[in-house]
Design a protein around this motif. Sequence first.
Motif, PDB file in Angstrom:
ATOM      1  N   THR A  27       0.827  -1.213   0.000  1.00 41.61           N
ATOM      2  CA  THR A  27       0.000   0.000   0.000  1.00 41.61           C
ATOM      3  C   THR A  27       0.860   1.261   0.000  1.00 41.61           C
ATOM      4  O   THR A  27       0.604   2.218  -0.744  1.00 41.61           O
ATOM      5  CB  THR A  27      -0.898  -0.007   1.253  1.00 41.61           C
ATOM      6  OG1 THR A  27      -1.959  -0.887   1.020  1.00 41.61           O
ATOM      7  CG2 THR A  27      -1.456   1.346   1.552  1.00 41.61           C
ATOM      8  N   GLU A  28       1.894   1.225   0.829  1.00 37.99           N
ATOM      9  CA  GLU A  28       2.723   2.422   0.980  1.00 37.99           C
ATOM     10  C   GLU A  28       3.455   2.745  -0.331  1.00 37.99           C
ATOM     11  O   GLU A  28       3.469   3.902  -0.779  1.00 37.99           O
ATOM     12  CB  GLU A  28       3.713   2.211   2.139  1.00 37.99           C
ATOM     13  CG  GLU A  28       4.292   3.511   2.630  1.00 37.99           C
ATOM     14  CD  GLU A  28       5.171   3.368   3.873  1.00 37.99           C
ATOM     15  OE1 GLU A  28       4.917   2.505   4.734  1.00 37.99           O
ATOM     16  OE2 GLU A  28       6.126   4.164   3.974  1.00 37.99           O
ATOM     17  N   ILE A  29       4.023   1.712  -0.947  1.00 35.83           N
ATOM     18  CA  ILE A  29       4.727   1.944  -2.218  1.00 35.83           C
ATOM     19  C   ILE A  29       3.743   2.441  -3.280  1.00 35.83           C
ATOM     20  O   ILE A  29       4.027   3.357  -4.044  1.00 35.83           O
ATOM     21  CB  ILE A  29       5.433   0.649  -2.691  1.00 35.83           C
ATOM     22  CG1 ILE A  29       6.531   0.258  -1.700  1.00 35.83           C
ATOM     23  CG2 ILE A  29       6.022   0.842  -4.082  1.00 35.83           C
ATOM     24  CD1 ILE A  29       7.222  -1.050  -2.022  1.00 35.83           C
ATOM     25  N   MET A  30       2.540   1.833  -3.277  1.00 32.30           N
ATOM     26  CA  MET A  30       1.530   2.207  -4.274  1.00 32.30           C
ATOM     27  C   MET A  30       1.150   3.692  -4.159  1.00 32.30           C
ATOM     28  O   MET A  30       1.122   4.425  -5.152  1.00 32.30           O
ATOM     29  CB  MET A  30       0.286   1.346  -4.076  1.00 32.30           C
ATOM     30  CG  MET A  30      -0.904   1.779  -4.910  1.00 32.30           C
ATOM     31  SD  MET A  30      -2.441   1.082  -4.295  1.00 32.30           S
ATOM     32  CE  MET A  30      -2.782   2.158  -2.908  1.00 32.30           C
ATOM     33  N   LEU A  31       0.883   4.148  -2.915  1.00 34.23           N
ATOM     34  CA  LEU A  31       0.494   5.555  -2.740  1.00 34.23           C
ATOM     35  C   LEU A  31       1.643   6.467  -3.158  1.00 34.23           C
ATOM     36  O   LEU A  31       1.434   7.503  -3.798  1.00 34.23           O
ATOM     37  CB  LEU A  31       0.108   5.828  -1.279  1.00 34.23           C
ATOM     38  CG  LEU A  31      -1.135   5.089  -0.775  1.00 34.23           C
ATOM     39  CD1 LEU A  31      -1.342   5.343   0.718  1.00 34.23           C
ATOM     40  CD2 LEU A  31      -2.383   5.522  -1.549  1.00 34.23           C
ATOM     41  N   GLY A  32       2.877   6.066  -2.809  1.00 31.37           N
ATOM     42  CA  GLY A  32       4.038   6.873  -3.168  1.00 31.37           C
ATOM     43  C   GLY A  32       4.195   6.979  -4.670  1.00 31.37           C
ATOM     44  O   GLY A  32       4.418   8.060  -5.214  1.00 31.37           O
ATOM     45  N   ARG A  33       4.038   5.858  -5.362  1.00 33.78           N
ATOM     46  CA  ARG A  33       4.222   5.904  -6.814  1.00 33.78           C
ATOM     47  C   ARG A  33       3.114   6.719  -7.481  1.00 33.78           C
ATOM     48  O   ARG A  33       3.345   7.423  -8.451  1.00 33.78           O
ATOM     49  CB  ARG A  33       4.247   4.490  -7.412  1.00 33.78           C
ATOM     50  CG  ARG A  33       4.510   4.563  -8.919  1.00 33.78           C
ATOM     51  CD  ARG A  33       4.645   3.221  -9.568  1.00 33.78           C
ATOM     52  NE  ARG A  33       3.378   2.497  -9.625  1.00 33.78           N
ATOM     53  CZ  ARG A  33       3.258   1.297 -10.175  1.00 33.78           C
ATOM     54  NH1 ARG A  33       4.305   0.698 -10.691  1.00 33.78           N
ATOM     55  NH2 ARG A  33       2.084   0.687 -10.192  1.00 33.78           N
ATOM     56  N   THR A  34       1.888   6.609  -6.932  1.00 29.33           N
ATOM     57  CA  THR A  34       0.784   7.348  -7.541  1.00 29.33           C
ATOM     58  C   THR A  34       0.991   8.852  -7.389  1.00 29.33           C
ATOM     59  O   THR A  34       0.805   9.613  -8.329  1.00 29.33           O
ATOM     60  CB  THR A  34      -0.549   6.944  -6.871  1.00 29.33           C
ATOM     61  OG1 THR A  34      -0.658   5.524  -6.917  1.00 29.33           O
ATOM     62  CG2 THR A  34      -1.727   7.569  -7.583  1.00 29.33           C
ATOM     63  N   ALA A  35       1.394   9.281  -6.172  1.00 28.84           N
ATOM     64  CA  ALA A  35       1.480  10.724  -5.929  1.00 28.84           C
ATOM     65  C   ALA A  35       2.795  11.322  -6.425  1.00 28.84           C
ATOM     66  O   ALA A  35       2.860  12.488  -6.779  1.00 28.84           O
ATOM     67  CB  ALA A  35       1.323  11.002  -4.443  1.00 28.84           C
ATOM     68  N   LYS A  36       3.853  10.522  -6.423  1.00 26.52           N
ATOM     69  CA  LYS A  36       5.189  11.010  -6.805  1.00 26.52           C
ATOM     70  C   LYS A  36       5.566  12.293  -6.060  1.00 26.52           C
ATOM     71  O   LYS A  36       5.847  13.324  -6.664  1.00 26.52           O
ATOM     72  CB  LYS A  36       5.279  11.237  -8.310  1.00 26.52           C
ATOM     73  CG  LYS A  36       5.097   9.967  -9.124  1.00 26.52           C
ATOM     74  CD  LYS A  36       5.956   9.970 -10.360  1.00 26.52           C
ATOM     75  CE  LYS A  36       5.757   8.762 -11.258  1.00 26.52           C
ATOM     76  NZ  LYS A  36       5.117   7.592 -10.690  1.00 26.52           N
ATOM     77  N   ALA A  37       5.511  12.195  -4.732  1.00 25.46           N
ATOM     78  CA  ALA A  37       5.887  13.362  -3.916  1.00 25.46           C
ATOM     79  C   ALA A  37       6.517  12.861  -2.626  1.00 25.46           C
ATOM     80  O   ALA A  37       6.606  11.661  -2.399  1.00 25.46           O
ATOM     81  CB  ALA A  37       4.651  14.195  -3.605  1.00 25.46           C
ATOM     82  N   ASP A  38       6.945  13.783  -1.781  1.00 25.29           N
ATOM     83  CA  ASP A  38       7.470  13.404  -0.469  1.00 25.29           C
ATOM     84  C   ASP A  38       6.325  12.877   0.396  1.00 25.29           C
ATOM     85  O   ASP A  38       5.169  12.889  -0.028  1.00 25.29           O
ATOM     86  CB  ASP A  38       8.104  14.629   0.187  1.00 25.29           C
ATOM     87  CG  ASP A  38       7.079  15.715   0.367  1.00 25.29           C
ATOM     88  OD1 ASP A  38       6.785  16.413  -0.627  1.00 25.29           O
ATOM     89  OD2 ASP A  38       6.527  15.859   1.464  1.00 25.29           O
ATOM     90  N   SER A  39       6.633  12.451   1.629  1.00 18.53           N
ATOM     91  CA  SER A  39       5.606  11.741   2.395  1.00 18.53           C
ATOM     92  C   SER A  39       4.463  12.646   2.863  1.00 18.53           C
ATOM     93  O   SER A  39       3.331  12.189   3.010  1.00 18.53           O
ATOM     94  CB  SER A  39       6.238  11.009   3.578  1.00 18.53           C
ATOM     95  OG  SER A  39       6.947  11.912   4.382  1.00 18.53           O
TER      96      SER A  39
END
Length: 457
Positions: free
Chosen positions: A69-81
């Motif tokens: 889930t965490e990797i997925m959200l990161g890849r979708t948003a392409k931003a810092d946390s």
Amino acid sequence: MRQTDASVAAAPRDGFSSSFGVLAATLGSAVGLGNIWKFPYLTGANGGAGFLLVYLLATLLIGLPVMITEIMLGRTAKADSVGTFKKLAPGTPWWLIGGFGVLAAFLIMAFYSEVAAWVLAYVFKSLAGSALSSDPAHTSAAFDQLIHDPLQSLLWQWAVLVLIGGILLLGVSKGIEAVTKKLMPLLFILLVVVGVRSLLLPGADAGLRFLFQPDFSKISSGVVLTAMGLAFFKLSIGMGTMLTYGSYFRDDQNIPATALRVMSADLLVSMLAGIAIFPAVFAFGFAPAAGPSLLFITIPAVFAQMPFGGLFMVVFFVLTAIAATGAMLSILEVPVSVLSERLGWSRAQATVCTLLALALIGASAALSNSVLADFKWFGMTMFDLFDALTSNVLLPLGGILLCLFTGWVWGPRRFADALSNGGTLANRRLLAALFLVTRWVSPLLILVVMLKGLGAF
Ligand code: PFF
């Protein structure tokens, strides 16, 4: 390749260049002192095989879904946390997940850099030949002498912070990652060698039984919480590291498969470390529950029984230091990317400020075995408090919030779309099941384990 150097701060967001690069970098974050130092000492302190079993279950049922889930959200948003949630859910307080993550990153670095400091000191002790001995009294005394000396504790920690700062500021983290990638197989091989030596010691079988024959009476709610906390810490999840790394993932990367591979490789390294350490612990008569000193008092005893042991020990601590470096670079990536992308600071500014703050907070962990040994909150020294607070509270809390966000805000359609790479991967059924786990099973499990472990009911 990931961009971490100051000179490219203004360039468009880059990503990992190859599928293998993604795997290696993510693994570089996961594998570190957690495998070689923390896993053995916690397993030893919490009764052995039973703890290991709970840890494996927590990794599978909670760690893997949260990581995906965490990797997925990161890849979708392409931003810092923090930016991830400002983009995905504007105007809502979900960005606090990123905020908690920055806090966790600071607290983890505060004690992690001290353990890395011990490793660095041991590189030099091994070079000088002063730590190698199969006498438990001698190896324990050598370690105590190091941690009870406030000046040494501080100076080695500063050396670690300066080294990491140098790597970040010189913009050579790409180079370091490339080196790490090449050296990780060496660490793996060395662990196998030490494991074989350890298994051949007379009396080694007691160590194997300790590691693999569960005694269920030793599993309490506190033990379960510690095992779950270790699963979070090990996979670098629940604090935005994987959000940030996910933001550098390629769009055609198979996220569930990558996460599964990282998890398996990470578990394998921990098991090897366990097999290197526990047979020796029992063969030499060390206490398995020795705590954070376990690695440092046991490993020199094993090497003392090997031809060229002194040389092997230098290599062992150098490789451990390199593994720790990969993990620390990924922890620092969280505050540095938030400070530079949210506040518009240059990466150099963000790095220097982060490290200065760390030298301050870290000192309280570094001095926990000497001048601050009696300074306790909740009955713990600062070192132990930072460790427990992050693994047992902050990371699980981050995990619950990530699952709730994905399960209830993000929703099944976008989840399936993102993790099937827009329908190009044939994994619909798997994703339907994974979504249910993420929506219900993982967050509820984390919550129950956390509340029970903290004594709320
Ligand atoms: N997973 C690393 C280890 O086991 O050593 C530690 C770590 C790295 C924890 C990155 C958290 C993190 F964000």
